[in-house]
Design an enzyme around this catalytic site. Structure first.
Site, short mmCIF file in Angstrom:
data_model
loop_
_atom_site.label_atom_id
_atom_site.label_comp_id
_atom_site.label_asym_id
_atom_site.label_seq_id
_atom_site.Cartn_x
_atom_site.Cartn_y
_atom_site.Cartn_z
N HIS A 83 -5.24 2.13 0.51
CA HIS A 83 -4.55 3.11 -0.34
C HIS A 83 -4.34 2.05 -1.81
CE1 HIS A 83 -3.33 4.17 3.52
NE2 HIS A 83 -2.85 5.34 2.94
N LYS A 100 -10.39 5.77 6.03
CA LYS A 100 -9.61 6.58 5.16
C LYS A 100 -9.41 5.91 3.88
CE LYS A 100 -4.73 8.12 4.57
NZ LYS A 100 -3.36 7.77 4.86
N GLN A 138 1.45 15.81 -2.04
CA GLN A 138 1.28 16.51 -0.73
C GLN A 138 1.76 17.78 -1.07
OE1 GLN A 138 3.01 14.36 2.47
NE2 GLN A 138 1.52 13.00 2.71
N GLU A 148 0.79 -1.30 0.08
CA GLU A 148 -0.03 -0.16 0.05
C GLU A 148 0.78 1.12 0.06
OE1 GLU A 148 -3.81 0.21 1.96
OE2 GLU A 148 -4.08 -1.75 1.85
#
Length: 253
Positions: free
Chosen positions: A143, A170, A236, A86
């Site tokens: 993920h 999440k 990010q 992941e």
């Protein structure tokens, strides 16, 4: 919808909270990154244990968690071992993954642990139960670094996390097109409006998905990730720029 509180930070209310990762290999690296983060507007810290050289010794991990607790007295700390499948840095046995997460949860030095949805039903249950018995929250995650599943599949996975006792579900997915980003945002909105009884975290990764990291307050994601030094996932933004955008957007809503 219920909110979730760690320390004095309330997730699921107001501006999405900002999580900043620590990806240090040595103890010195971890503490250096911690020092940098102290000067940022981070709401919660994610310690990526899979980067840490001592991660295969639970005593070293707990000792490191203790030092992070001393550094971040009032800021929640999320402990995460991200598996290689992941997007993580290291692979360990499922047995050790459970042992590690349970040890950190029992230590008293972290506020939350990350548990991957597809670790195994009994293993997930063990970690969730241990965490909750020790007053530690669970962010359950999934993920996909290769694609964006259908809207129905994204919602199904988030609902499964709710059913398995996640305090905050999440999901992070990789867009192959702009349409994939819209799929993720649509799934987030529908999950929040029709299924969720607790906060959720969603994001579309890489440059194409950056908008999903900024629009959480509009579509329903309670947390976004920003980088102080080293990003832990593609797409990010820097934490200070991220804070500025989120606050500006909040004022206009």
């Amino acid at each position: 919808m219920n909110t979730v509180t760690m320390k004095n930070v309330e997730f699921g209310a107001g501006v999405p909270k900002i999580c900043v990762p620590i990806c240090g290999k040595s103890k010195e690296d971890v503490l250096e990154q911690a020092k940098i983060i102290l000067d940022t507007p981070a709401d919660i810290i994610e310690w990526r244990m899979d980067w840490f050289d001592g991660v295969e010794d639970t005593n070293e991990v707990v000792e490191m968690a203790k030092e992070l607790r001393e550094a971040f007295k009032e800021t929640p700390v999320l402990a995460t071992f991200r598996s290689k499948k992941e997007g993580g840095e290291l692979e360990v046995s499922t047995e050790y993954y459970v042992e590690l997460n349970c040890a950190v949860a029992k230590s008293g030095y972290v506020d939350a642990v990350d548990v991957e949805l597809y670790t195994g039903d009994s293993e997930v249950e063990t970690i969730v139960t241990t965490a909750h018995e020790n007053g530690v929250k669970v962010i359950m995650s999934n993920h996909d670094f290769f694609k964006t599943p259908s809207k129905e599949e994204i919602i199904s996975r988030l609902c499964a996390m709710q059913e398995k006792g996640a305090d905050i579900p999440k999901i992070a997915v990789m867009p192959q097109s702009k349409k994939d980003v819209l799929t993720l945002l649509s799934a987030t909105n529908e999950m929040v409006e029709e299924h969720a009884d607790r906060p959720i975290i969603t994001m579309s990764m890489a440059a194409t998905g950056v908008i999903s990291r900024l629009a959480g307050e509009v579509f329903g994601s309670c947390l976004t990730f920003g980088a102080a030094k080293k990003a832990s996932a593609p797409g990010q933004m820097g934490v200070n720029d991220l804070k500025t955008v989120l606050e500006t957007l909040h004022k206009s809503l």
